[in-house]
Scaffold this motif. Structure first.
Motif, PDB file in Angstrom:
ATOM      1  N   ASP A  32       0.814  -1.213   0.000  1.00 21.95           N
ATOM      2  CA  ASP A  32       0.000   0.000   0.000  1.00 21.95           C
ATOM      3  C   ASP A  32       0.848   1.264   0.000  1.00 21.95           C
ATOM      4  N   ALA A  33       2.063   1.192   0.582  1.00 22.06           N
ATOM      5  CA  ALA A  33       2.911   2.374   0.690  1.00 22.06           C
ATOM      6  C   ALA A  33       4.337   2.030   0.255  1.00 22.06           C
ATOM      7  N   PHE A  34       4.862   2.822  -0.682  1.00 23.90           N
ATOM      8  CA  PHE A  34       6.243   2.687  -1.144  1.00 23.90           C
ATOM      9  C   PHE A  34       6.954   3.985  -0.819  1.00 23.90           C
ATOM     10  N   GLU A  35       8.036   3.894  -0.048  1.00 28.04           N
ATOM     11  CA  GLU A  35       8.747   5.090   0.408  1.00 28.04           C
ATOM     12  C   GLU A  35      10.244   4.936   0.132  1.00 28.04           C
ATOM     13  N   ARG A  36      10.816   5.889  -0.603  1.00 27.39           N
ATOM     14  CA  ARG A  36      12.251   5.855  -0.888  1.00 27.39           C
ATOM     15  C   ARG A  36      13.001   6.502   0.270  1.00 27.39           C
ATOM     16  N   VAL A  37      14.070   5.838   0.686  1.00 28.44           N
ATOM     17  CA  VAL A  37      14.912   6.330   1.772  1.00 28.44           C
ATOM     18  C   VAL A  37      16.316   6.527   1.205  1.00 28.44           C
ATOM     19  N   ASP A  38      16.775   7.776   1.203  1.00 30.74           N
ATOM     20  CA  ASP A  38      18.136   8.070   0.780  1.00 30.74           C
ATOM     21  C   ASP A  38      19.023   7.996   2.018  1.00 30.74           C
ATOM     22  N   LEU A  39      20.085   7.195   1.912  1.00 24.17           N
ATOM     23  CA  LEU A  39      20.958   6.949   3.059  1.00 24.17           C
ATOM     24  C   LEU A  39      22.288   7.673   2.898  1.00 24.17           C
ATOM     25  N   VAL A  40      22.884   8.070   4.007  1.00 22.17           N
ATOM     26  CA  VAL A  40      24.174   8.754   4.019  1.00 22.17           C
ATOM     27  C   VAL A  40      25.284   7.705   3.948  1.00 22.17           C
ATOM     28  N   GLY A  41      26.230   7.909   3.043  1.00 22.43           N
ATOM     29  CA  GLY A  41      27.425   7.076   3.009  1.00 22.43           C
ATOM     30  C   GLY A  41      27.245   5.663   2.490  1.00 22.43           C
ATOM     31  N   THR A  42      26.215   5.408   1.686  1.00 17.51           N
ATOM     32  CA  THR A  42      26.051   4.081   1.088  1.00 17.51           C
ATOM     33  C   THR A  42      25.999   4.225  -0.427  1.00 17.51           C
ATOM     34  N   PHE A  44      23.875   2.686  -2.242  1.00 24.53           N
ATOM     35  CA  PHE A  44      22.522   2.317  -2.643  1.00 24.53           C
ATOM     36  C   PHE A  44      21.491   3.120  -1.867  1.00 24.53           C
ATOM     37  N   ASP A  45      20.262   3.113  -2.370  1.00 23.63           N
ATOM     38  CA  ASP A  45      19.125   3.687  -1.657  1.00 23.63           C
ATOM     39  C   ASP A  45      18.156   2.551  -1.359  1.00 23.63           C
ATOM     40  N   LEU A  46      17.218   2.822  -0.507  1.00 25.71           N
ATOM     41  CA  LEU A  46      16.313   1.805  -0.006  1.00 25.71           C
ATOM     42  C   LEU A  46      14.881   2.198  -0.316  1.00 25.71           C
ATOM     43  N   PRO A  53      12.010  -2.816   4.689  1.00 19.89           N
ATOM     44  CA  PRO A  53      13.045  -2.585   3.675  1.00 19.89           C
ATOM     45  C   PRO A  53      13.083  -3.734   2.660  1.00 19.89           C
ATOM     46  N   ALA A  54      12.193  -3.699   1.681  1.00 23.44           N
ATOM     47  CA  ALA A  54      12.021  -4.818   0.744  1.00 23.44           C
ATOM     48  C   ALA A  54      12.828  -4.670  -0.539  1.00 23.44           C
ATOM     49  N   VAL A  55      13.155  -3.434  -0.910  1.00 18.68           N
ATOM     50  CA  VAL A  55      13.836  -3.186  -2.183  1.00 18.68           C
ATOM     51  C   VAL A  55      14.993  -2.223  -1.938  1.00 18.68           C
ATOM     52  N   PHE A  56      16.110  -2.471  -2.616  1.00 19.39           N
ATOM     53  CA  PHE A  56      17.174  -1.479  -2.625  1.00 19.39           C
ATOM     54  C   PHE A  56      17.583  -1.205  -4.059  1.00 19.39           C
TER      55      PHE A  56
END
Length: 159
Positions: A32-42, A44-46, A53-56
């Protein structure tokens, strides 16, 4: 892992993401909800699917995380390892030919793959193939580079 920013995906972004994963892995990621998380120092994003955390996204390619692969078991791009390889793969080791019991023939060198254990079919890691699936089973050599595995920071990530 530190969160730089978070935002919900638009419906067209969700459609593109889920279509890419379905084409690669033969599995439909629904939520129902897809949310992109930008991470510091990686590198990849999530993408959180219903908070998990199902997709990166690695090198602009969306792919299931280990937790995502266990929630949405893939039909393609799976490399299966024997019981002797489980501990090593779970600790982040690259996958060697002698530990592989089966590999999807559709895998091409350079593809991201899910590494699963043979007894229960549970995902242990995600890696990048050095060889095609047809050439993975054998006696010696490294064939999959580990990118993400059970117990690493990405696996343990929670919001």
């Amino acid at each position: 892992m530190e969160v730089k920013s978070r935002h919900h995906l638009r419906s067209d972004e969700i459609g593109e993401l889920t279509a890419t994963i379905e084409d690669a892995l033969g599995v439909e990621v629904d939520g129902d909800a897809f949310e992109r998380v930008d991470l510091v120092g990686t590198e990849f994003d999530l993408v959180l699917v219903d908070g998990e955390p199902a997709v990166f996204v690695v090198d602009d390619e969306p792919f299931l995380t280990v937790r995502g692969a266990n929630a949405y078991p893939p039909e393609r791009r799976v490399v299966t390892v024997d019981a002797g390889a489980v501990q090593f793969v779970s600790d982040g080791a690259d996958v060697m030919r002698p530990g592989i019991v089966d590999a999807d023939d559709a895998i091409a060198a350079g593809d991201l793959v899910v590494i699963a254990e043979e007894t229960h079919g549970k995902a242990l890691a995600v890696g990048r193939a050095f060889e095609s699936g047809a050439d993975m089973v054998g006696d010696s050599g490294k064939v999959v580079e580990s990118v993400h595995h059970v117990g690493d920071d990405l696996y343990e990530f929670s919001v």
